[in-house]
Design a protein around this motif. Sequence first.
Motif, PDB file in Angstrom:
ATOM      1  N   PHE A 138      -1.540  49.995  33.281  1.00  0.00           N
ATOM      2  CA  PHE A 138      -1.449  49.439  32.085  1.00  0.00           C
ATOM      3  C   PHE A 138      -0.929  50.765  31.030  1.00  0.00           C
ATOM      4  O   PHE A 138      -0.600  50.578  29.968  1.00  0.00           O
ATOM      5  CB  PHE A 138      -3.121  50.360  32.169  1.00  0.00           C
ATOM      6  N   TYR A 139      -1.197  52.254  31.521  1.00  0.00           N
ATOM      7  CA  TYR A 139      -0.839  53.464  31.041  1.00  0.00           C
ATOM      8  C   TYR A 139       1.128  53.039  30.704  1.00  0.00           C
ATOM      9  O   TYR A 139       1.625  53.666  29.551  1.00  0.00           O
ATOM     10  CB  TYR A 139      -1.000  54.704  31.340  1.00  0.00           C
ATOM     11  N   ALA A 140       1.571  52.736  31.661  1.00  0.00           N
ATOM     12  CA  ALA A 140       3.500  51.974  31.304  1.00  0.00           C
ATOM     13  C   ALA A 140       3.808  51.769  30.100  1.00  0.00           C
ATOM     14  O   ALA A 140       4.102  51.106  29.330  1.00  0.00           O
ATOM     15  CB  ALA A 140       3.902  52.162  32.943  1.00  0.00           C
ATOM     16  N   GLU A 141       2.290  50.522  30.206  1.00  0.00           N
ATOM     17  CA  GLU A 141       2.844  49.566  29.001  1.00  0.00           C
ATOM     18  C   GLU A 141       2.223  49.989  27.719  1.00  0.00           C
ATOM     19  O   GLU A 141       2.299  49.455  26.988  1.00  0.00           O
ATOM     20  CB  GLU A 141       1.721  48.256  29.874  1.00  0.00           C
ATOM     21  N   HIS A 142       2.114  51.080  27.872  1.00  0.00           N
ATOM     22  CA  HIS A 142       1.001  51.479  26.585  1.00  0.00           C
ATOM     23  C   HIS A 142       1.954  53.576  26.457  1.00  0.00           C
ATOM     24  O   HIS A 142       0.864  53.920  26.563  1.00  0.00           O
ATOM     25  CB  HIS A 142       0.223  51.632  26.781  1.00  0.00           C
ATOM     26  N   SER A 143       3.267  52.679  26.485  1.00  0.00           N
ATOM     27  CA  SER A 143       3.422  54.910  26.474  1.00  0.00           C
ATOM     28  C   SER A 143       4.025  55.355  25.666  1.00  0.00           C
ATOM     29  O   SER A 143       3.184  56.613  25.545  1.00  0.00           O
ATOM     30  CB  SER A 143       5.350  54.300  26.940  1.00  0.00           C
ATOM     31  N   GLY A 144       3.322  54.496  24.427  1.00  0.00           N
ATOM     32  CA  GLY A 144       3.061  56.010  22.952  1.00  0.00           C
ATOM     33  C   GLY A 144       1.473  56.870  23.165  1.00  0.00           C
ATOM     34  O   GLY A 144       1.384  57.831  23.166  1.00  0.00           O
ATOM     35  N   GLN A 153       8.731  50.218  37.526  1.00  0.00           N
ATOM     36  CA  GLN A 153       9.131  51.269  38.238  1.00  0.00           C
ATOM     37  C   GLN A 153       8.499  52.466  37.280  1.00  0.00           C
ATOM     38  O   GLN A 153       8.986  54.164  37.593  1.00  0.00           O
ATOM     39  CB  GLN A 153      10.620  51.529  37.774  1.00  0.00           C
ATOM     40  N   VAL A 154       8.615  52.421  36.226  1.00  0.00           N
ATOM     41  CA  VAL A 154       7.544  53.520  34.690  1.00  0.00           C
ATOM     42  C   VAL A 154       6.352  53.588  35.266  1.00  0.00           C
ATOM     43  O   VAL A 154       5.952  54.519  35.611  1.00  0.00           O
ATOM     44  CB  VAL A 154       7.559  52.934  33.675  1.00  0.00           C
ATOM     45  N   SER A 155       5.392  53.023  36.454  1.00  0.00           N
ATOM     46  CA  SER A 155       4.895  52.831  36.612  1.00  0.00           C
ATOM     47  C   SER A 155       4.177  53.956  37.968  1.00  0.00           C
ATOM     48  O   SER A 155       3.872  54.497  38.045  1.00  0.00           O
ATOM     49  CB  SER A 155       3.877  51.704  37.143  1.00  0.00           C
ATOM     50  N   GLU A 156       5.296  53.874  38.710  1.00  0.00           N
ATOM     51  CA  GLU A 156       5.215  54.835  39.895  1.00  0.00           C
ATOM     52  C   GLU A 156       5.654  57.136  39.225  1.00  0.00           C
ATOM     53  O   GLU A 156       4.624  57.419  39.795  1.00  0.00           O
ATOM     54  CB  GLU A 156       6.448  54.768  40.331  1.00  0.00           C
ATOM     55  N   GLY A 157       6.334  56.511  38.761  1.00  0.00           N
ATOM     56  CA  GLY A 157       6.501  58.149  37.453  1.00  0.00           C
ATOM     57  C   GLY A 157       4.891  57.709  36.736  1.00  0.00           C
ATOM     58  O   GLY A 157       4.794  59.380  36.888  1.00  0.00           O
ATOM     59  N   VAL A 158       3.757  57.021  36.295  1.00  0.00           N
ATOM     60  CA  VAL A 158       2.999  57.582  36.079  1.00  0.00           C
ATOM     61  C   VAL A 158       2.102  58.651  36.581  1.00  0.00           C
ATOM     62  O   VAL A 158       1.204  58.366  36.598  1.00  0.00           O
ATOM     63  CB  VAL A 158       2.148  56.241  35.250  1.00  0.00           C
ATOM     64  N   SER A 159       1.897  57.288  37.552  1.00  0.00           N
ATOM     65  CA  SER A 159       1.278  57.633  38.860  1.00  0.00           C
ATOM     66  C   SER A 159       1.374  58.830  39.633  1.00  0.00           C
ATOM     67  O   SER A 159       0.599  59.205  40.213  1.00  0.00           O
ATOM     68  CB  SER A 159       1.063  56.832  40.673  1.00  0.00           C
ATOM     69  N   ALA A 160       2.349  59.231  40.044  1.00  0.00           N
ATOM     70  CA  ALA A 160       2.883  60.541  39.709  1.00  0.00           C
ATOM     71  C   ALA A 160       1.859  61.133  39.185  1.00  0.00           C
ATOM     72  O   ALA A 160       1.693  62.744  39.491  1.00  0.00           O
ATOM     73  CB  ALA A 160       4.486  60.537  40.259  1.00  0.00           C
ATOM     74  N   ILE A 161       1.770  61.204  37.650  1.00  0.00           N
ATOM     75  CA  ILE A 161       1.352  62.824  36.778  1.00  0.00           C
ATOM     76  C   ILE A 161       0.185  61.802  37.099  1.00  0.00           C
ATOM     77  O   ILE A 161      -0.635  63.153  37.177  1.00  0.00           O
ATOM     78  CB  ILE A 161       1.342  60.827  34.961  1.00  0.00           C
ATOM     79  N   MET A 162      -0.822  60.701  37.623  1.00  0.00           N
ATOM     80  CA  MET A 162      -2.254  61.347  37.189  1.00  0.00           C
ATOM     81  C   MET A 162      -2.692  61.865  39.254  1.00  0.00           C
ATOM     82  O   MET A 162      -3.707  61.722  39.377  1.00  0.00           O
ATOM     83  CB  MET A 162      -2.268  59.009  38.187  1.00  0.00           C
ATOM     84  N   ARG A 163      -1.563  61.528  39.839  1.00  0.00           N
ATOM     85  CA  ARG A 163      -2.149  62.789  41.516  1.00  0.00           C
ATOM     86  C   ARG A 163      -1.295  63.474  41.437  1.00  0.00           C
ATOM     87  O   ARG A 163      -1.507  64.325  42.263  1.00  0.00           O
ATOM     88  CB  ARG A 163      -1.270  61.717  42.188  1.00  0.00           C
ATOM     89  N   SER A 164      -0.581  64.051  40.583  1.00  0.00           N
ATOM     90  CA  SER A 164       0.007  65.917  40.397  1.00  0.00           C
ATOM     91  C   SER A 164      -1.263  67.448  40.248  1.00  0.00           C
ATOM     92  O   SER A 164      -1.922  66.363  39.448  1.00  0.00           O
ATOM     93  CB  SER A 164       1.162  65.798  39.640  1.00  0.00           C
ATOM     94  N   ASP A 165      -0.279  67.756  41.120  1.00  0.00           N
ATOM     95  CA  ASP A 165      -1.524  69.422  41.298  1.00  0.00           C
ATOM     96  C   ASP A 165      -2.147  70.086  40.059  1.00  0.00           C
ATOM     97  O   ASP A 165      -1.717  70.665  39.426  1.00  0.00           O
ATOM     98  CB  ASP A 165      -1.537  70.112  42.508  1.00  0.00           C
TER      99      ASP A 165
END
Length: 166
Positions: free
Chosen positions: A136-142, A37-49
């Motif tokens: 990967f980034y969801a697992e390394h939130s820092g 679920q966290v990864s979905e949020g990270v993906s949104a960051i990566m795809r955001s304009d």
Amino acid sequence: MSLDLNNILQQYLGNNAADKETDQHFDAVRQNLPTAQVSEGVSAIMRSDQTPAFAQLVAQLFEQASPEQKAEMLRQLTAGMTSQTQTNLANNAELSPVLTQVRQGDLSQLNADHVQQMANQAQQDDDSIIEKMSTFYAEHSGLLKTLGSAALTIGLAKIANNMKKP
């Protein structure tokens, strides 16, 4: 999910979250939700304009990463590359000597520009690279928090919207 987490995420549905609390909110979400679920949020960051391009974000995060995180990021990036792309990167006059050192375990000469080039190539070769890197980034939130509160807000809003769906 706890009531506090519901309240936190509710703030991001209306974009009313305070910037100074975003890091703490992201930590709470990361600790209480599955990585997927966290990864979905990270993906949104990566795809955001509203954020830099994927390859630029990867390069930025690479600069902030520990040596172990850097090595794992490179494994993720290269895993889905075609053999032709790997050959092209190896033949790149600027990258070739650096990649030789990387193969020997020395990441000291690899800089953000090199990683950005690799991330661009990985994105061209592997349609799922953003999801892989997001996990990967969801697992390394820092590490992810080094992008700042605006980027984290995008991720938290995506998580909140996904949880709102029936």
